[in-house]
Design an enzyme around this catalytic site. Structure first.
Site: not given
Ligand SMILES: O=C(NCCO)c1cc(-c2ccc(F)cc2)cc(O)c1O
Ligand SMILES: [Mg+2]
Length: 206
Positions: A133, A136, A161-162, A191
């Site tokens: 997580d 990316k 995740d993601n 989320e």
């Molecule tokens: O970068 C992420 N995680 C590492 C941080 O050190 C991360 C970003 C997002 C996200 C952000 C901006 C948006 F517009 C959409 C999603 C969601 C997540 O669940 C994530 O884990």
């Molecule tokens: Mg995430």
């Protein structure tokens, strides 16, 4: 977010900490915790795997750390890596409020630097479960690094995740086409939003 936890959650009650963060992120300010919808999928995988050793890549504020640690058997070990010192400082306090500091080892630094040191520094042989997580673009290189360092065994589970939003296309392509993994996609939402996202669960076949 930390203030919301300390105000609304009960010390030593992980579920109330999770609830307080979700409430804050829905009502006050979006934040990139895995959230409750994907969090329930995470819970079911943790419960199914019942891991003795867990690696979390990307602690952020400790939301998923608390979810995972609250489901672990007493002798289990969760190591969570966080690159950002500000996030790590918050996460330590969130984990402590949940009363889970004895199950969790939070390590500050870059996953690429720490993964090769896991065995010598923490006496870890292999991980039963890895929750990806973090950045990316680090999912794929860190997965290859875990393979090379012998940190995965036949049956180790990777949960990412993601994989849709923000997306990890190179990781998905690799893990879904590699003969060394059996993968399954759990469709969900980003989320606290209606945007599609999901978790990819992969079993290392050895
Ligand atoms: O970068 C992420 N995680 C590492 C941080 O050190 C991360 C970003 C997002 C996200 C952000 C901006 C948006 F517009 C959409 C999603 C969601 C997540 O669940 C994530 O884990
Ligand atoms: Mg995430």
């Amino acid at each position: 977010m930390l203030a919301a936890v300390q105000k609304n959650a009960t010390r030593g009650d992980p579920r109330s900490v999770v609830k307080a963060i979700d409430q804050f992120c829905r009502q006050k300010e979006w934040a990139m915790n895995v959230g409750d919808e994907k969090g329930c999928i995470l819970d079911s995988v943790v419960t199914e795997v019942n891991p003795a050793t867990v690696l979390e890549l990307g602690t952020y504020c400790g939301y998923s750390t608390v979810r995972i640690a609250s489901l672990l058997p007493s002798n289990a070990k969760l190591i969570t890596l966080e690159f950002n010192p500000d996030y790590a400082a918050i996460a330590r306090q969130v984990i402590a409020w949940a009363g889970l500091e004895d199950k969790v080892q939070l390590v500050e630094g870059a996953s690429g630097d720490w993964i090769p040191k896991m065995k010598e520094k923490f006496g870890i042989e292999t991980f039963d479960l890895v929750f990806l997580d973090h950045w990316k673009d680090r999912y794929l290189p860190d997965t290859k690094l875990m393979e090379e360092c012998g940190l995965l065994r036949k049956g180790s589970i990777l949960l990412a995740d993601n994989v849709i939003c923000p997306g990890t296309p190179d990781y998905l392509e690799y893990i879904r086409n590699s003969p060394r993994y059996k993968s399954q996609y759990f469709k969900s939402h980003l989320e606290y939003t209606k945007v599609e996202d999901g978790l990819e669960k992969s079993v290392f076949l050895g």
